[in-house]
Design an enzyme around this catalytic site. Structure first.
Site, short mmCIF file in Angstrom:
data_model
loop_
_atom_site.label_atom_id
_atom_site.label_comp_id
_atom_site.label_asym_id
_atom_site.label_seq_id
_atom_site.Cartn_x
_atom_site.Cartn_y
_atom_site.Cartn_z
N LYS A 1 0.85 -1.21 0.00
CA LYS A 1 0.00 0.00 0.00
C LYS A 1 0.87 1.24 0.00
O LYS A 1 0.64 2.20 -0.75
CB LYS A 1 -0.94 -0.01 1.23
N GLN B 1 -5.06 -1.38 9.57
CA GLN B 1 -4.97 -2.71 8.96
C GLN B 1 -5.59 -3.76 9.88
O GLN B 1 -5.30 -3.82 11.08
CB GLN B 1 -3.49 -3.03 8.67
N ASP C 1 -11.25 3.01 4.01
CA ASP C 1 -11.66 1.60 3.92
C ASP C 1 -13.17 1.46 3.80
O ASP C 1 -13.67 0.39 3.48
CB ASP C 1 -11.23 0.85 5.20
N1 GUN Z 1 -7.27 -6.71 5.98
C1 GUN Z 1 -7.61 -7.43 4.88
N2 GUN Z 1 -8.16 -6.64 3.94
C2 GUN Z 1 -8.18 -5.39 4.45
C3 GUN Z 1 -8.62 -4.14 3.94
O1 GUN Z 1 -9.13 -4.01 2.82
N3 GUN Z 1 -8.46 -3.09 4.79
C4 GUN Z 1 -7.92 -3.22 6.03
N4 GUN Z 1 -7.82 -2.13 6.78
N5 GUN Z 1 -7.51 -4.36 6.53
C5 GUN Z 1 -7.64 -5.44 5.74
#
Ligand code: GUN
Length: 306
Positions: free
Chosen positions: A52, A96, A119
């Site tokens: 990311k 996350q 998100d």
């Molecule tokens: N863990 C797995 N997929 C995601 C996501 O799209 N966002 C976040 N914050 N954590 C995740």
């Protein structure tokens, strides 16, 4: 031959659409800013977060990673998020998942300012999504819709079956497909005759986190199959079983010590589906691309470009 839906190609398209938007924001005063909070040492999360941050840098998006220790309390994590809420140069906050088991994840997600929630996990934005109001859409489900649209796979009037009911993927994917006028069924571990329900699907979304569980008897011939699963197999016998003794996969396992497989059986889907997303290289790259889109959307709203 089934059409392979190439997530890397669509990711590159989306990224090239992001670049002029970032340049316009920089010309207006500053780059979009993304803060990623990674608590603990989950190896998969560490890889996701690194990717990311790398993609943000490629696009000229300012990003920073906060790595509090595994032992951080819910209250401390809430305070950290609130500090990010107050910082004007931060447009997007991503916490996350999964968080350490002792942390109350729902409380932490509630602390993220809804206008910085890239998100789409805050209950305000979940409500916006459910009621068809504008707002950030969770990145993986939004990526699935982008992929279907850019490959011109019809959704309206089609039967979509989503296997998995998580807040991150299953539920929002079902809502987005519904908003595109699909007839949607959500399945889960207690669904009766799961193969039979899945075989009804024109569009089958597998998001339950069970390696190669969706075999040929779950897939209608010609269906579009979207595989959200990423499962690391580190047992050689298991690799041999899933890939039916494939010398190529066993050699890959012997080189790397593990191989990745989705929730869909990789050999069966290629033989049965009309179109499908591979693992890796299908849905995964789109999750990050849509995070970039959500961050730029947020920056544009906050800086006043749109
Ligand atoms: N863990 C797995 N997929 C995601 C996501 O799209 N966002 C976040 N914050 N954590 C995740």
């Amino acid at each position: 031959m089934a059409l392979i839906l190439d997530g890397n190609r669509i990711r590159d398209q989306i990224k090239s659409e992001c670049r002029p938007r970032v340049e316009q924001l920089i010309a207006k005063g500053r780059a979009p800013g993304l803060a990623v909070v990674l608590a603990g040492h989950d190896p998969a999360s560490q890889i996701y977060v690194r990717n990311k941050v790398k993609t943000s840098q490629e696009l000229g998006i300012y990003s920073e990673t906060l790595t509090p220790p595994e032992s951080i309390s819910t209250a401390e994590l809430v305070a950290l998020v609130e500090e990010l809420n107050r910082r004007p140069e931060i447009d997007g906050i991503l916490v996350q998942m999964p968080l350490p088991a002792h942390v109350d994840a729902k409380r932490v997600l509630l602390a993220v300012a809804p206008e910085k929630d890239v998100d789409g996990f805050h209950p305000c934005n979940v409500g916006n999504l459910a009621t068809g109001r504008p707002g950030p859409k969770p990145c993986t489900p939004a990526g699935i819709i982008e992929l279907l649209k850019r490959y011109q796979i019809p959704i309206r009037g089609k039967r979509a079956v989503v296997v998995g009911r998580s807040d991150i993927v299953g539920k929002p994917a079902a809502l987005l497909l519904l908003h595109e006028d699909a007839t949607v069924t959500i399945c889960h571990s207690k669904t009766a005759d799961l193969p039979g329900v899945c075989r009804q699907a024109d569009i089958l979304v597998a998001a339950m986190g069970r390696a190669a569980m969706i075999t040929a008897d779950f897939i209608a011939p010609g269906a579009t199959v979207i595989d959200v699963g990423i499962n690391r197999i580190d047992n050689r016998d298991e690799v041999a079983r899933i890939f039916r003794g494939s010398a190529e996969k066993l050699a890959a396992f012997d080189r790397n010590g593990s191989v990745l497989v989705g929730d869909v059986h990789p050999i069966d889907v290629a033989a049965t589906a009309g179109a499908y997303t591979p693992v890796p290289g299908g849905v995964g790259p789109l999750t990050i691309a849509m995070l970039m889109v959500n961050t730029i959307d947020s920056a544009e709203r906050r800086i006043g470009v749109c």
